[in-house]
Motif scaffolding. Structure first.
Motif, mmCIF file in Angstrom:
data_model
loop_
_atom_site.group_PDB
_atom_site.id
_atom_site.type_symbol
_atom_site.label_atom_id
_atom_site.label_comp_id
_atom_site.label_asym_id
_atom_site.label_seq_id
_atom_site.Cartn_x
_atom_site.Cartn_y
_atom_site.Cartn_z
ATOM 1 N N VAL B 203 0.800 -1.399 -0.262
ATOM 2 C CA VAL B 203 0.137 0.259 -0.198
ATOM 3 C C VAL B 203 1.165 2.048 -0.105
ATOM 4 N N ALA B 204 0.981 2.017 -0.952
ATOM 5 C CA ALA B 204 2.073 2.715 -1.637
ATOM 6 C C ALA B 204 1.327 4.056 0.332
ATOM 7 N N PRO B 206 1.873 7.368 0.393
ATOM 8 C CA PRO B 206 2.088 8.769 -0.735
ATOM 9 C C PRO B 206 2.950 10.220 -0.403
ATOM 10 N N THR B 234 -6.757 2.206 -4.009
ATOM 11 C CA THR B 234 -6.452 2.938 -3.245
ATOM 12 C C THR B 234 -7.261 4.520 -3.862
ATOM 13 N N SER B 235 -8.282 5.397 -3.179
ATOM 14 C CA SER B 235 -7.887 6.814 -3.847
ATOM 15 C C SER B 235 -7.117 7.328 -2.705
ATOM 16 N N GLY B 236 -7.121 9.057 -3.373
ATOM 17 C CA GLY B 236 -6.446 9.682 -2.449
ATOM 18 C C GLY B 236 -6.613 11.168 -3.323
ATOM 19 N N THR B 237 -5.878 12.203 -2.385
ATOM 20 C CA THR B 237 -6.053 13.260 -2.571
ATOM 21 C C THR B 237 -4.878 14.416 -3.557
ATOM 22 N N THR B 238 -3.442 13.198 -3.152
ATOM 23 C CA THR B 238 -2.002 13.631 -3.485
ATOM 24 C C THR B 238 -1.882 13.859 -4.529
ATOM 25 N N VAL B 239 -2.598 12.795 -5.079
ATOM 26 C CA VAL B 239 -1.664 12.930 -6.689
ATOM 27 C C VAL B 239 -2.182 14.004 -7.776
ATOM 28 N N VAL B 266 -7.238 11.522 3.201
ATOM 29 C CA VAL B 266 -5.832 12.043 2.049
ATOM 30 C C VAL B 266 -5.997 10.506 1.460
ATOM 31 N N GLN B 267 -5.782 9.665 2.361
ATOM 32 C CA GLN B 267 -5.194 8.353 1.286
ATOM 33 C C GLN B 267 -6.508 7.209 2.019
ATOM 34 N N THR B 269 -7.667 2.871 1.524
ATOM 35 C CA THR B 269 -6.966 2.146 0.569
ATOM 36 C C THR B 269 -7.883 1.184 1.066
#
Lengths: 118, 325
Positions: B203-204, B206, B234-239, B266-267, B269
């Motif tokens: 699980v990356a 970020p 995974t869903s996130g707001t940092t990319v 912010v992320q 998974t």
């Protein structure tokens, strides 16, 4: 002063220069022939030296040289490792080294925020 | 297609594991297969299967990308008609979009493309001119010969999120001959493991590229003779972030406000039964925030979830612990 007969001015008398006598030179042909023969001889010697098999130097006298007998070269083959194939057995008195099985690298797939959407 | 073969020649790779990875959908897409028993397809067969699966994925993606002018979704969004015929592939994705909307109590909403583009503040490639048609309702009706979508003219759909999980699950269905198969659709991962088969997933994190928040060691379970299916997304707001009017925003729109969601997560998974479920629930948890999001995940009895908050806290659901490597 004008000429009384044709009214033209009289021409000055031509100057006669002495013709130089060519210097006597030796005939070059014999020397050229000599150079040619020399070059031919040198070329023949070079070609002969290159083409002929190597021979021992000779001073014109026959000489026999007896070289000391060298021992026959011996090559010692040292077998350090034998990788046994499945089913093979090690030779007697051989030290068997068990190679550890390489640890497989786990293929890890990572979930992440996508770089872009389709 | 640029493919990377990791099997065949590498002695330190798991035996009989083959990975083919390529660039697709603006990211990285991979098919990973394992064949351990003698009666399984050979490695060369696995390689061809993986490559053909990636080619199929590419064709599906080309039909579903709003960045491809001739795609099904682009033609639908460009149509001025109220009732528009759509392809079977797009109909299947929109069927799933309806289910995802229900699964998430409306948090997953494919009608938010224009809200997203307004939030971005610019019309990027494939975006067209952001507009607000007002009515965001849509429906599908099927005849014996075709499927139609009916919506307010001008309403444009955004299937960027729901399509990737669907693509991963759809591709995995082609790999039934393998005891372990994984399709990674740029982070949305569809997994099938025979009982006893294991596979490790990262699980990356970020915050630091190349590092993981956690590693999950998944094992196939015996589910009445059926193979175990997992989905990891995974869903996130940092990319996908941008600065606009002095504030930083992202691409995940809260349907309740029509604006980018601002919560403490912010992320997110999620480990679920399918990649498309995992994607929908991860997005839901992120948009709802940690408290409401974890409640929602508990209701759906997900196999695991890992949330990273803006303060750096890592929150796990209890079921996650059994998978931690």
């Amino acid at each position: 002063m004008p000429d009384a007969q044709d009214g033209q001015p009289a021409r000055p008398a031509p100057i006669t220069r002495p013709v130089p006598t060519p210097k006597a030179r030796p005939d070059p042909r014999p020397l050229r022939i000599a150079y040619g023969m020399g070059l031919l001889a040198a070329a023949t010697a070079i070609v002969t030296a290159l083409a002929s098999p190597p021979t021992t130097a000779s001073t014109g006298q026959t000489a026999t040289v007896t070289l000391p007998a060298e021992p026959a070269p011996s090559v010692r083959h040292v077998i350090q490792y034998i990788q046994l194939q499945p089913g093979q057995t090690a030779p007697p008195n051989a030290a068997v080294k068990v190679v550890p099985t390489p640890k497989p690298r786990v293929v890890v797939v990572t979930t992440r925020q996508s770089g872009a959407k389709p | 297609m640029t493919a990377m073969l990791m099997a065949d020649t590498s002695s330190d790779v798991e035996p009989d594991t083959l990975s083919v990875v390529t660039n697709m959908m603006g990211g990285t897409v991979g098919v990973h297969l394992r064949a351990t028993a003698d009666d399984q397809p050979s490695t060369s067969q696995a390689g061809e299967t993986a490559r053909s699966t990636l080619r199929r994925l590419q064709r599906w993606a080309d039909r579903l990308s709003r960045f491809v002018g001739s795609s099904d979704i682009a033609r639908l969004n460009d149509s001025p008609d109220e009732r528009v015929p759509i392809s079977a592939t797009l109909a299947a994705v929109l069927d799933w979009a309806r289910q995802a909307e229900s699964l998430s109590d409306g948090v997953v909403d494919v009608t938010l493309l224009d809200a997203r583009l307004r939030a971005e503040g610019a019309a990027g490639p494939g975006s067209g001119n952001p507009s607000d048609p007002g009515d965001r309702s849509w429906s599908m009706d099927r005849t014996s010969r075709a499927t139609f979508i009916r919506r307010t003219p001008g309403l444009r759909l955004d299937i960027d999120g729901v399509a990737k999980g669907w693509l991963a699950d759809r591709a995995l269905a082609r790999l039934g001959a393998y005891p372990a198969a994984v399709v990674d659709a740029d982070g949305d991962v569809a997994i099938r493991l025979d009982p006893g088969q294991r596979w490790r997933f990262g699980v990356a994190d970020p915050r630091t590229m190349g590092t993981d928040l956690a590693e999950l060691d998944l094992t196939g379970r015996d589910e009445g003779g059926r193979r175990t299916g997992f989905g990891l997304a995974t869903s996130g707001t940092t990319v996908h972030r941008w600065a606009h009017d002095g504030r930083t925003d992202h691409h995940l729109i809260d349907p309740r406000t029509g604006r980018p969601a601002h919560t403490d997560v912010v992320q997110a998974t999620v480990l679920a039964r399918t990649a498309r479920e995992a994607e929908a629930l991860a997005k839901t948890a992120l948009i709802l925030g940690s408290v409401a999001g974890l409640e929602r995940l508990a209701q759906h009895d997900v196999d695991g979830a890992i949330l990273l908050t803006e303060t750096g806290r890592v929150l796990l659901t209890p079921a996650t612990a059994r998978w931690l490597a």
